[in-house]
Design a protein around this motif. Structure first.
Motif, PDB file in Angstrom:
ATOM      1  N   ILE A   1       0.718  -1.285   0.007  1.00 39.41           N
ATOM      2  CA  ILE A   1      -0.026  -0.107  -0.139  1.00 39.41           C
ATOM      3  C   ILE A   1       1.100   1.109  -0.100  1.00 39.41           C
ATOM      4  N   TYR A   2       0.589   2.046  -0.838  1.00 42.67           N
ATOM      5  CA  TYR A   2       1.328   3.449  -1.027  1.00 42.67           C
ATOM      6  C   TYR A   2       0.566   4.651  -0.739  1.00 42.67           C
ATOM      7  N   ASP A   3       1.321   5.313   0.147  1.00 41.34           N
ATOM      8  CA  ASP A   3       0.513   6.816   0.691  1.00 41.34           C
ATOM      9  C   ASP A   3       1.373   7.977   0.196  1.00 41.34           C
ATOM     10  N   TYR A   4       1.033   8.849  -0.510  1.00 40.53           N
ATOM     11  CA  TYR A   4       1.433  10.009  -1.127  1.00 40.53           C
ATOM     12  C   TYR A   4       1.355  11.122  -0.243  1.00 40.53           C
ATOM     13  N   GLY A   5       0.621  11.209   0.889  1.00 42.45           N
ATOM     14  CA  GLY A   5       0.330  12.187   1.415  1.00 42.45           C
ATOM     15  C   GLY A   5      -0.420  13.416   0.733  1.00 42.45           C
ATOM     16  N   ASP A   6      -0.055  14.545   0.843  1.00 43.51           N
ATOM     17  CA  ASP A   6      -0.411  15.803   0.050  1.00 43.51           C
ATOM     18  C   ASP A   6       0.036  15.823  -1.284  1.00 43.51           C
ATOM     19  N   SER A   7       1.117  14.954  -1.796  1.00 39.38           N
ATOM     20  CA  SER A   7       1.693  15.320  -2.838  1.00 39.38           C
ATOM     21  C   SER A   7       0.640  15.381  -4.106  1.00 39.38           C
ATOM     22  N   GLU A   8       0.802  16.089  -5.077  1.00 41.98           N
ATOM     23  CA  GLU A   8       0.243  16.067  -6.351  1.00 41.98           C
ATOM     24  C   GLU A   8       1.004  15.534  -7.581  1.00 41.98           C
ATOM     25  N   GLU A   9       2.200  15.242  -7.339  1.00 41.59           N
ATOM     26  CA  GLU A   9       2.953  14.696  -8.249  1.00 41.59           C
ATOM     27  C   GLU A   9       2.310  13.724  -9.115  1.00 41.59           C
ATOM     28  N   ARG A  10       2.632  13.371 -10.300  1.00 36.24           N
ATOM     29  CA  ARG A  10       1.743  12.392 -11.179  1.00 36.24           C
ATOM     30  C   ARG A  10       2.638  11.307 -11.222  1.00 36.24           C
ATOM     31  N   GLY A  11       1.770  10.042 -11.581  1.00 33.15           N
ATOM     32  CA  GLY A  11       2.767   8.817 -11.893  1.00 33.15           C
ATOM     33  C   GLY A  11       3.839   8.442 -11.027  1.00 33.15           C
ATOM     34  N   GLY A  12       4.863   7.940 -12.013  1.00 29.97           N
ATOM     35  CA  GLY A  12       5.998   7.462 -11.383  1.00 29.97           C
ATOM     36  C   GLY A  12       7.221   8.436 -10.950  1.00 29.97           C
TER      37      GLY A  12
END
Length: 163
Positions: free
Chosen positions: A93-104
């Motif tokens: 499971i991946y959690d990116y927090g508040d990041s809006e970066e796309r894809g890889g």
């Protein structure tokens, strides 16, 4: 809303597009021979796929990767071929927090993984930055980790999100 499948050799997370697109007939031939192919599920109106199924039977590997609206891997089920069926070996499971970066291009700030063995061992590992914690349990019922091997295009059981 209807969904549709497209096929390719692999999905490129950085460019968010198919590498070496395949026709359904070419993907079916790869399924039969055990060669690598990827089935990508799109919902009408969505530019990013909902999920992808990576199949490489010659090496005994299949994965289902659920993707978020920004094209990032969100949940990954990795299966190993054992005794003529698929066994869910790893959940990540991946959690990116508040990041809006796309894809890889996005880096997960937190990853949680579960590794399973057919004899009932489960190991949980949580990574947050440089911190890693791990816990293991024994005597877990692994009956729900088994999946029948899917026919080409019949991925409904395999792509169940809730397990």
């Amino acid at each position: 809303m209807t969904s549709y499948w497209t096929y390719c050799e692999e999905w490129n997370n950085l460019s968010e597009e198919a590498m070496d697109p395949l026709t359904p007939e070419q993907a079916h031939a790869r399924h039969t021979s055990g060669d690598l192919y990827t089935a990508v599920l799109f919902a009408d109106g969505n530019a990013s796929p909902e999920l992808r199924v990576e199949v490489r039977l010659e090496t005994g590997f299949t994965a289902v990767i659920f993707m978020d609206k920004l094209g990032r891997d969100e949940l990954r089920y990795s299966f190993a071929v054992m005794n003529g069926a698929l066994f869910l070996k790893t959940v990540r499971i991946y959690d990116y927090g508040d990041s809006e970066e796309r894809g890889g291009y996005a880096d997960a700030w937190r990853m949680e993984s579960y590794d399973f063995t057919p004899d009932g061992i489960a190991v949980q590992e949580i990574e947050v930055g440089d911190e890693v914690s791990s816990e293991s349990r024994r005597n877990i019922d692994m009956a729900s980790n088994w999946e029948p091997f899917p026919q080409f295009g019949a991925y409904d059981s395999l792509i169940r999100r809730e397990r």
